[in-house]
Motif scaffolding. Structure first.
Motif, short mmCIF file in Angstrom:
data_model
loop_
_atom_site.label_atom_id
_atom_site.label_comp_id
_atom_site.label_asym_id
_atom_site.label_seq_id
_atom_site.Cartn_x
_atom_site.Cartn_y
_atom_site.Cartn_z
N LEU A 1 -3.68 6.78 -9.89
CA LEU A 1 -3.88 7.07 -8.47
C LEU A 1 -5.29 6.70 -8.02
O LEU A 1 -5.48 6.25 -6.89
N HIS A 2 -6.27 6.89 -8.90
CA HIS A 2 -7.64 6.51 -8.54
C HIS A 2 -7.74 5.00 -8.32
O HIS A 2 -8.53 4.54 -7.49
N TYR A 3 -6.98 4.23 -9.06
CA TYR A 3 -6.99 2.78 -8.90
C TYR A 3 -6.27 2.37 -7.62
O TYR A 3 -6.66 1.42 -6.94
N LEU A 4 -5.21 3.10 -7.25
CA LEU A 4 -4.38 2.73 -6.11
C LEU A 4 -4.99 3.14 -4.77
O LEU A 4 -4.98 2.36 -3.80
N LEU A 5 -5.53 4.35 -4.69
CA LEU A 5 -5.93 4.92 -3.40
C LEU A 5 -7.00 4.12 -2.65
O LEU A 5 -6.97 4.10 -1.42
N PRO A 6 -7.97 3.47 -3.33
CA PRO A 6 -8.94 2.67 -2.55
C PRO A 6 -8.28 1.58 -1.71
O PRO A 6 -8.77 1.26 -0.62
#
Length: 428
Positions: free
Chosen positions: A200-205
């Motif tokens: 999710l940290h990779y996707l959200l930006p």
């Protein structure tokens, strides 16, 4: 803000593209000759600075993800590998970590500027709400990123924050526990938890980047607000975005980046916590669990309320209430510069947020707990009581007749302001 583009392709290839996909025409109209109020100050430059911050975070994050291993056994060591063995890995990691802090510095300044100058008032309500949504997505993304080094503070911060959802058991028995176990991917914080946070940290930006595009679109529909809060009336009230504001924004960006990279090179761990350089140990709880500095005001609000469920409601309410600011403020004057009473309450609110940030790093006991409760009371009182009531009873100061008058102290000569409707650059 409607205006006709004067873009003319210079080559046959440019003409061919312009007829089929007029991207260059759109960019020229929206970012070159775009009519912008002539009185914007340096507080407005943080919008462009935030775009650069987002780009830095995405680029450095992609490269770091190529070397990171989302495993409880390897996460901490993979970060050390990046720091020691990857070419320029230390620079990428420190730039990403410091970049998160500088991102929040810029977004908090941008938010306070919007509150001070009334940039949330009609017709910019959607613009403001998209900005609050970006802030919320940033908080979620930053929390997930803070967990990835898998140090002591990362592990226990994840444990504490995810356990907050268990308070829902007080509303629906079993709901909170089931939700926490679903987030963890098991019965405790472990490998599945870390994998989910990393994904999710990779996707959200990229989601944030999409919302930023909508934010810019929503800005260009009514046009920029300005320090006077007065609508653009004539062509003389505006100047083209380029070169006037590209130069101004560029200068502010250079100053910002000088501070940014001074911290990266000389004090990269200044804003971090030393416990995060110790591998996560589920059997040893740190004496004082604190999140990153940009979460501290909300953390103080959470701990100020002794009831767990009410504390969680206040935590999420502190952000949710920002969505309703356009309707809570009843004043017809946008800029706080012309609101003598509200200005005092606004600066008290700024000091209150700074105080909550300090209290969030202290132990929740004694005078610190009392001050946190008073700060929380003022935080919500500012939006729910002060904004509506002061907006009704306050007598604003006289405002200038136009943006030009506020800049020059006099209106433009009649020959420069006559027949504004015939000029395509003028706001209708």
């Amino acid at each position: 803000m409607g205006h006709a583009s004067t873009y003319e392709p210079k080559t046959k290839l440019g003409m061919w593209f312009d007829e089929r996909l007029p991207v260059a025409r759109m960019m020229h109209g929206q970012f070159v000759e775009y009519p912008t109020p002539r009185n914007l100050n340096y507080w407005w430059t943080f919008g462009g600075i935030l775009v650069v911050c987002l780009a830095i975070q995405i680029v450095t994050g992609i490269v770091l993800a190529m070397h990171y291993i989302a495993s409880p056994d390897e996460a901490f060591n993979s970060v050390e590998f990046i720091m020691r063995d990857v070419n320029w890995g230390w620079f990428l990691r420190y730039t990403h970590a410091v970049g998160a802090s500088m991102f929040f510095v810029a977004v908090y300044i941008h938010t306070f500027r919007g509150l001070y100058y009334g940039s949330y008032k009609a017709p910019r309500e959607i613009l403001w709400m998209l900005g609050v949504l970006i802030l919320l997505l940033m908080i979620i993304t930053a929390f997930m990123g803070y967990s990835l080094p898998w140090g002591q503070m990362s592990f226990w911060a994840v444990t504490v924050i995810t356990n907050l959802f268990s308070s829902l058991d007080m509303v629906v028995p079993g709901l909170g526990t089931s939700l926490v176990q679903w987030i963890w991917g098991g019965y405790s914080v472990g490998g599945p938890t870390l994998t989910r946070l990393f994904a999710l940290h990779y996707l959200l930006p990229f989601v944030i980047a999409g919302v930023v595009m909508l934010h810019i679109w929503a800005l260009h529909m009514p046009g920029n607000n300005n320090p006077t809060g007065i609508d653009v009336k004539t062509r003389g009230d505006t100047v083209p975005f380029h070169p006037y504001y590209t130069i101004k924004d560029g200068f502010a960006l250079v100053v910002f980046l000088l501070v940014f990279f001074a911290i990266v090179f000389y004090a990269p761990n200044w804003l971090g916590h030393p416990d995060n350089y110790v591998p996560a140990d589920p059997l040893q709880t740190p004496p004082h669990i604190v999140p990153e500095w940009y979460f501290l005001p909300f953390y103080a609000i959470l701990r100020a309320i002794p009831n767990k469920l009410l504390g969680v409601i206040a935590l999420f309410g502190a952000i949710a209430i920002l969505f309703f600011v356009p309707w809570l403020d009843r004043s017809k004057v946008r800029s706080t510069s012309y609101r003598p009473i509200f200005r005092w309450f606004f600066w008290l609110f700024v000091l209150d947020c700074l105080m909550l940030g300090y209290l969030g790093a202290q132990m929740p006991e004694g005078i610190y707990l009392i001050l946190s409760q008073l700060g929380t009371l003022y935080y919500f009182g500012f939006f729910l009581l002060i904004m509506p009531l002061v907006g009704i009873f306050e007598t604003p100061r006289p405002r200038p007749g136009s943006i030009t008058e506020s800049v020059l102290g006099r209106p433009l000569p009649p020959d420069r302001t006559a027949n504004p409707a015939a000029r395509p650059e003028v706001v209708k």
